[in-house]
Structure formats: structure tokens, C-alpha cells
Enzyme design. Structure first.
Site, short mmCIF file in Angstrom:
data_model
loop_
_atom_site.label_atom_id
_atom_site.label_comp_id
_atom_site.label_asym_id
_atom_site.label_seq_id
_atom_site.Cartn_x
_atom_site.Cartn_y
_atom_site.Cartn_z
N ASP A 13 -5.02 23.21 45.08
CA ASP A 13 -4.48 24.33 45.87
C ASP A 13 -3.47 25.16 45.08
O ASP A 13 -2.53 25.70 45.65
CB ASP A 13 -3.84 23.81 47.18
CG ASP A 13 -4.75 22.83 47.89
OD1 ASP A 13 -5.92 23.19 48.07
OD2 ASP A 13 -4.30 21.73 48.22
N LYS A 16 -6.54 28.52 42.28
CA LYS A 16 -7.61 28.66 41.29
C LYS A 16 -8.61 29.73 41.68
O LYS A 16 -9.09 30.48 40.84
CB LYS A 16 -8.37 27.33 41.12
CG LYS A 16 -7.56 26.24 40.46
CD LYS A 16 -8.39 24.99 40.22
CE LYS A 16 -8.69 24.20 41.46
NZ LYS A 16 -7.54 23.63 42.16
N GLY A 40 -11.83 23.93 48.21
CA GLY A 40 -11.71 25.14 49.02
C GLY A 40 -11.10 26.22 48.16
O GLY A 40 -9.96 26.10 47.75
N HIS A 41 -11.89 27.23 47.82
CA HIS A 41 -11.37 28.32 47.00
C HIS A 41 -11.31 29.60 47.81
O HIS A 41 -12.33 30.06 48.31
CB HIS A 41 -12.25 28.51 45.75
CG HIS A 41 -12.11 27.38 44.76
ND1 HIS A 41 -12.93 27.21 43.68
CD2 HIS A 41 -11.22 26.38 44.70
CE1 HIS A 41 -12.54 26.14 43.00
NE2 HIS A 41 -11.51 25.62 43.61
N GLN A 222 -10.35 20.81 42.65
CA GLN A 222 -9.26 19.82 42.74
C GLN A 222 -8.34 19.99 41.53
O GLN A 222 -8.17 21.11 41.07
CB GLN A 222 -9.80 18.38 42.87
CG GLN A 222 -10.48 18.10 44.19
CD GLN A 222 -11.94 18.46 44.18
OE1 GLN A 222 -12.65 18.18 43.26
NE2 GLN A 222 -12.43 19.07 45.25
P1 IMP Z 1 -12.00 13.53 48.68
O1 IMP Z 1 -12.14 14.40 47.46
O2 IMP Z 1 -12.53 14.17 49.93
O3 IMP Z 1 -12.55 12.16 48.45
O4 IMP Z 1 -10.43 13.33 48.94
C1 IMP Z 1 -9.62 12.58 48.03
C2 IMP Z 1 -8.24 13.24 47.88
O5 IMP Z 1 -8.39 14.48 47.21
C3 IMP Z 1 -7.52 13.57 49.19
O6 IMP Z 1 -6.13 13.42 48.99
C4 IMP Z 1 -7.85 15.04 49.40
O7 IMP Z 1 -6.87 15.67 50.20
C5 IMP Z 1 -7.79 15.52 47.97
N1 IMP Z 1 -8.58 16.74 47.76
C6 IMP Z 1 -9.93 16.84 47.67
N2 IMP Z 1 -10.29 18.12 47.44
C7 IMP Z 1 -9.15 18.83 47.37
C8 IMP Z 1 -8.87 20.22 47.12
O8 IMP Z 1 -9.76 21.04 46.90
N3 IMP Z 1 -7.55 20.57 47.15
C9 IMP Z 1 -6.56 19.68 47.34
N4 IMP Z 1 -6.77 18.38 47.56
C10 IMP Z 1 -8.06 17.96 47.59
#
Ligand code: IMP
Length: 429
Positions: A13, A16, A40-41, A222
Site C-alpha cells: 500500500d 505502487k 489492490g492497485h 505486496q
Molecule cells: P494473503 O496474501 O491474502 O495470504 O495475506 C497475507 C498477508 O499479506 C496479510 O497480512 C495481508 O493483509 C497482506 N497483504 C496481501 N496483499 C496485500 C496488499 O496488496 N497490500 C497490503 N497487504 C497485503
């Protein structure tokens, strides 16, 4: 001219989406190389806001876009997203988008398992419940379905049987009904004609692009602190988010990923569970969250907020392979009398200039701050250094010193054009 790889250098977040959109204007191909629709972009163009999860941000600029083999793809979500952006005026056709044939598929059973585990866990990860982790597990377990399997109706039933032999045992353990092979085969068979036209080869397309001298932008999702190896394990996502993954996740040489641009927010946020040394559970944290609109794009969850942590970013610039950074959301810091930056931690009476690997130690590391003067002027929308107040420039320079990496770009609002280019990432290397 070099290629550029963009990665997040904190917990995600960082903004990007905007920078990738800005850079993709000058690239010919945009490639996603890890993650899935957990990302989420947000991209703001004039009065339009696009929220992308799985589609490479290049689609907004009408650029050739590749979903690489390192991405896990929920094909139903992909079609939904294509329909959603289509309704907003962006046409995503197979001429524009390629889905790597060797990318693994996220199925409903993965989403369900992700949720079952999170709901049952005493120590939650706070996942997005999009089935990302369970799909990567199946990939490594060599039982996942891949995009190319949708092209082969003869072998598909056997692959489904193999996958369900594993999953139905787990589901029984959770007290959930088993998945019926016939039903899954039927829904995949119905889906296939809509997905198959997008399927192609990421590595061959990128090799041809290299031979043709085309410029490529690799779009990370991420961030390094969520990397499965280098992040705050176990509170991480299930893929490698460091720059090296751009090569493995798309099928190019590590030498061809170009300049690595780390995206860094001027303060720190985290969504989900896990250690966060500079977290502010007070009015300042609230203020950062309100001013920065810190709510998750995918899940809508409120993000945890805190001061800038230079220890973390110095580390992620090293482990992530960052050549230079883009500092974002500087305008959120407008109007603070003073600003704090974490320069090191104390743990058990010892000074640490890195984040320890153990989650308990990470939770116990106490941040030590340096205080910098704030500024009352607004930096929002600044498009040159000359428009920035002196204290804002001092803040940026101090951040550079502490993290040991140079600022190549500065972003001063969500708008594409509110970007200061210090050095062009496409020609930096
Ligand atoms: P998962 O990727 O859904 O398995 O989540 C694992 C961890 O990564 C959690 O803490 C999510 O909140 C975090 N996470 C996954 N995708 C994002 C993103 O795009 N932005 C911020 N945190 C993310």
C-alpha cells in the site's frame, strides 16, 4: 534505456499503482510476476479511479500486459475484473492481455480453505482470504491446476482427482463438505472458452520483446516485508515479493529486470496482523490514517499507521535489490509540527540497526526516534523541488541518508501528474 521493476519496500500500500501507471506510459509491456488478486492497485486518472487486483496496471494505458507464471490467478475474478474495467471504458482483449500458460489457478476451494484456516486459527495472519496461500501450497506440492490445463479437456479430470484427493482430506478435517469432482470439472469446462483466448507464453513473449528492443515494466504486488522469505514471517504473503522474483515469475534473465524502483511511503502502514515497531495507537496514528485514507483497497480493512521506519526500509532496499526509491504520500505529513523517524531499535539493552528474524524479537524491538521539524505549507500537488518547503526537502534528504538509497521519484498526490522526477528510472542503471 533500461527496463524497470517496481516493488513495494514496506508492508504494501505504498502507492505502487500510481507510479506503475505513470511509468507504464513510457513502457511497451507491463508484467505482473507474483501474488494474485490479494493485491489492490488504485490508479487515478483525471476524475476516474480504477481499482485493479489481478490485471497489470498497463491496461489503463492500453499497454500490452502480461500476467506472468509467478502469479496465482483466480480465473473467475479475472473475468469479473475485465468486465468491471470494461464498464469503465477500458477494453481488455486477448490482443492486450496475455495470461501465462504455466500460471497456477486459484479455485473456490482455495478461497474456502484460506477462510477456514483463518477463522479457526488462534494466531491469525489476517490474510485477504483470496485463496492465495493455499494455491501456492498446491503449486509447490505439484498438484495445482495451471492455466494451460483449461486447454486440455482429456487430462483435466485426472488432474482434478489428484487435487481433490488432497483437499477433501483437509475439508473433512475442518468439518466441511467435500468438493465434488464432477461439479468442479463442469464449472472449469464452462469457464475455459472465456479464459483460453488469453493464454500464451510469458517467457516467449518477453524474449521476443527483448529482441525487438521493447521496454518492459515489471509490476510487483505486496512488498518486501510481506515476502515469504524476507518478510515478517509468518505474517507474510505466500510469494516472493523481492525484485528477483520479477525474473523467476515471468521467465526472463535476472539481468533483464532493469532498474529496481522501491516504492516507499513517507510514513509506515500495515494491514493485517504482525509486528510493527513504529505503530502509533494514538491520535497521531489516527491522523495519519485519516489524512492518508488508509483503508485496504481489497478488503476495506483499516490500516495500522506509524512513523517512518528507516531501519526497515534500509533492510528492504538491500534484500529487495532496490536501486533507488520513489517516496510517496509526502503530502500526508503536511501540517505536523514535528515528525519522527526511527533510526534504530533497542532490544534487551542492545542497539539493533536491522529487524531481527524472529517474530517475538520483532514484536519486542523498541524504536528509537530522531525528531525532524515539520512544515505548515502544503506539498500536495507539487511538481518540482522548488515548490517544496525547506523542511520537506530536509525530511526527504534525511530519509535518503538513513536508508542508504536515493530518491528517484517523489509523489505528491494520487494524481498521475503530481510526480517529481529526480532521475529517470528508465535511464538510471
Ligand atoms: P494473503 O496474501 O491474502 O495470504 O495475506 C497475507 C498477508 O499479506 C496479510 O497480512 C495481508 O493483509 C497482506 N497483504 C496481501 N496483499 C496485500 C496488499 O496488496 N497490500 C497490503 N497487504 C497485503
Amino acid at each position: 534505456m533500461s527496463n524497470v521493476t517496481v516493488i513495494g519496500a514496506q508492508w504494501g500500500d505504498e502507492g505502487k499503482g500510481k507510479i506503475i501507471d505513470w511509468l507504464s506510459n513510457r513502457a511497451e509491456i507491463v508484467v505482473r510476476f507474483q501474488g494474485g488478486n490479494n493485491a489492490g492497485h488504485t490508479i487515478v486518472v483525471g476524475d476516474k479511479t480504477y481499482k485493479l487486483s489481478l490485471l497489470p496496471s498497463g491496461v489503463v494505458q492500453g499497454k500490452r500486459s502480461i500476467i506472468g507464471n509467478g502469479v496465482v490467478v483466480d480465473p473467475w475474478s479475472l473475468l469479473e475484473e475485465i468486465a468491471k474495467v470494461g464498464a469503465a471504458g477500458l477494453s481488455v482483449t486477448p490482443e492486450l492481455l496475455v495470461l501465462a500458460e504455466n500460471a497456477c489457478l486459484v479455485l473456490p476451494l482455495h478461497r474456502e480453505l484460506d477462510a477456514m484456516r483463518e477463522d479457526a486459527a488462534a494466531q491469525k495472519i489476517g490474510t485477504t482470504k483470496r485463496g492465495i496461500g493455499p494455491t501456492y501450497e498446491d503449486k509447490v506440492g505439484r498438484r495445482a491446476l495451471r492455466a494451460i490445463d483449461l486447454k486440455d479437456p482429456i487430462s483435466l479430470p485426472g488432474k482434478i482427482e489428484k487435487l481433490l484427493a488432497h483437499h477433501n482430506v483437509l475439508r473433512r478435517g475442518f468439518g466441511h463438505p467435500e468438493v465434488d469432482a464432477v461439479g468442479l470439472l463442469k464449472s472449469l469446462t464452462e469457464l475455459a472458452p472465456k479464459i483460453v483466448p488469453f493464454i500464451g507464453s510469458s517467457w516467449r513473449e518477453l524474449h521476443a520483446a527483448k529482441l525487438a528492443g521493447k521496454r518492459v515494466l515489471f509490476e510487483g504486488a505486496q512488498a518486501v516485508l510481506l515476502d515469504i522469505d524476507h518478510g515478517t514471517y509468518p505474517f507474510v504473503t505466500s510469494s516472493n515479493t523481492v525484485a528477483g522474483q520479477a525474473a523467476a515469475g515471468s521467465g526472463v534473465s535476472p539481468r533483464d529486470i532493469g532498474t529496481v524502483l522501491g516504492i516507499v511511503k513517507s510514513y509506515t502502514t500495515r494491514v493485517g496482523e504482525g509486528p510493527f515497531p513504529t505503530e502509533l495507537k494514538d491520535a497521531i496514528g489516527e491522523k495519519l490514517g485519516q489524512r492518508g485514507h488508509e483503508f485496504g483497497t481489497v478488503t476495506g480493512r483499516k490500516r495500522r499507521c506509524g512513523w517512518f521506519d528507516a531501519v526497515l526500509v534500509r533492510q528492504t532496499c538491500i534484500t529487495g535489490g532496490v536501486d533507488g526509491i520513489c517516496l510517496t504520500k509526502l503530502d500526508v505529513l503536511d501540517g505536523f509540527d514535528e515528525l519522527k523517524v526511527c533510526t534504530h531499535y533497542m532490544l534487551d539493552g542492545e542497539r539493533l540497526d536491522y529487524l531481527p528474524a524472529d517474530a517475538n524479537a520483532q514484536g519486542q524491538a523498541t524504536p528509537v526516534y530522531e525528531t525532524l521539524q515539520g512544515w505548515s505549507e502544503t506539498t500536495a500537488g507539487a511538481r518540482s523541488w522548488a515548490e517544496l518547503p525547506a523542511n520537506a526537502i530536509k525530511y526527504v534528504r534525511r530519509v535518503e541518508e538513513l536508508i542508504g538509497s536515493q530518491v528517484l521519484l517523489l509523489s505528491t498526490s494520487p494524481d498521475r501528474d503530481d510526480t517529481i522526477m529526480v532521475r529517470d528510472p528508465f535511464v538510471v542503471l
